[in-house]
Scaffold this active site. Structure first.
Site, PDB file in Angstrom:
ATOM      1  N   GLU A 239      34.693 -95.344  25.687  1.00  0.00           N
ATOM      2  CA  GLU A 239      34.484 -94.120  26.445  1.00  0.00           C
ATOM      3  C   GLU A 239      33.082 -94.223  27.019  1.00  0.00           C
ATOM      4  OE1 GLU A 239      35.070 -90.883  23.782  1.00  0.00           O
ATOM      5  OE2 GLU A 239      37.209 -91.277  23.530  1.00  0.00           O
TER       6      GLU A 239
ATOM      7  N   ASP B 195      27.643 -82.004  23.906  1.00  0.00           N
ATOM      8  CA  ASP B 195      27.007 -83.106  23.187  1.00  0.00           C
ATOM      9  C   ASP B 195      25.868 -82.584  22.329  1.00  0.00           C
ATOM     10  OD1 ASP B 195      28.226 -85.717  23.904  1.00  0.00           O
ATOM     11  OD2 ASP B 195      27.841 -85.008  25.941  1.00  0.00           O
TER      12      ASP B 195
END
Length: 233
Positions: free
Chosen positions: A36, A47
């Site tokens: 990814e 994140d």
């Protein structure tokens, strides 16, 4: 078809430097079953602190076309005005698909639009769902025959919370049938990775723990992933 059990690796494309990034991608051949690759974002909202910092530090993405299946990971919000550009990029670098972690959280009404673009550009669907996922949604996603459904174990990457995540893995496994299930977020040890496979995941993704080591040493980062890979067998 992705390997079972499979080891996925997340990297912000071109981070921490083009030279180190290139060495890491080459070194991961035979270790990573899929990639990814994060498109540097101005607002990587799901994140954790470390990967947020990596997004700020990353330069122009370097697309090296790894041998293993590769997915562009990016935020749907940033491309809504130019989806053709995003999917053209994915097709040009021969990615398997586009994975947008915010699509089903912030823009669920655009799922059909995502699927339309995936079909038009001959890309495989891949979906991210958070730990608190509606059961009906997982069943809807399985009907799209995705490459995988990625279950985010915690609220943000690299940030572990006191939550019994194996329970969520078991639930999504029951709902998704034969669809490949990926578990990720804060996987930082071989034992944790192995427990997720035992709970029913087909693969795991390691990002923050790998990138922390990569910042200091490519060899150390690769050795760490080899230990994860061994634990999955």
């Amino acid at each position: 078809m992705l390997s079972k059990p499979g080891l996925g690796v997340y990297l912000v494309a071109s981070w921490p430097s083009k030279d180190t990034y290139e060495k890491a991608i080459r070194g991961l051949e035979g270790i990573a079953d899929f990639f990814e690759l994060g498109l540097p974002s101005k607002n990587p909202k799901y994140d954790g602190p470390f990967i947020r910092k990596a997004h700020r530090e990353a330069g122009e993405p370097l697309w090296l076309r790894p041998q293993a299946p590769t997915y562009i990971m990016t935020y749907w919000e940033e491309h809504r005005g130019n989806l053709d550009g995003l999917f053209t990029l994915a097709a040009e670098i021969r990615a398997r698909g586009v994975l947008a972690p915010d699509l089903l959280i912030d823009f669920p009404e655009e799922l059909e639009l995502y699927l339309k673009y995936a079909r038009e550009y001959a890309l495989a669907p891949a979906f991210f769902v958070p730990g608190k996922f509606p059961h009906w949604l997982v069943k809807r996603l399985t009907s799209a025959e995705p490459d995988f459904i990625y279950l985010g174990l915690y609220a943000a990457t690299g940030v572990e919370l006191p939550v019994y995540v194996e329970r969520n893995v078991k639930i999504i496994r029951q709902l998704a049938g034969d669809v490949y299930i990926v578990a990720g977020f804060a996987i930082d040890s071989p034992s944790k990775a192995a427990r997720l496979i035992e709970a029913g995941a087909d693969g795991v993704v390691v990002g923050t723990a790998f990138m922390r080591r990569l910042q200091n040493s490519v060899d150390s980062a690769l050795s760490f992933l080899k230990s994860i890979k061994e634990a999955l067998k």
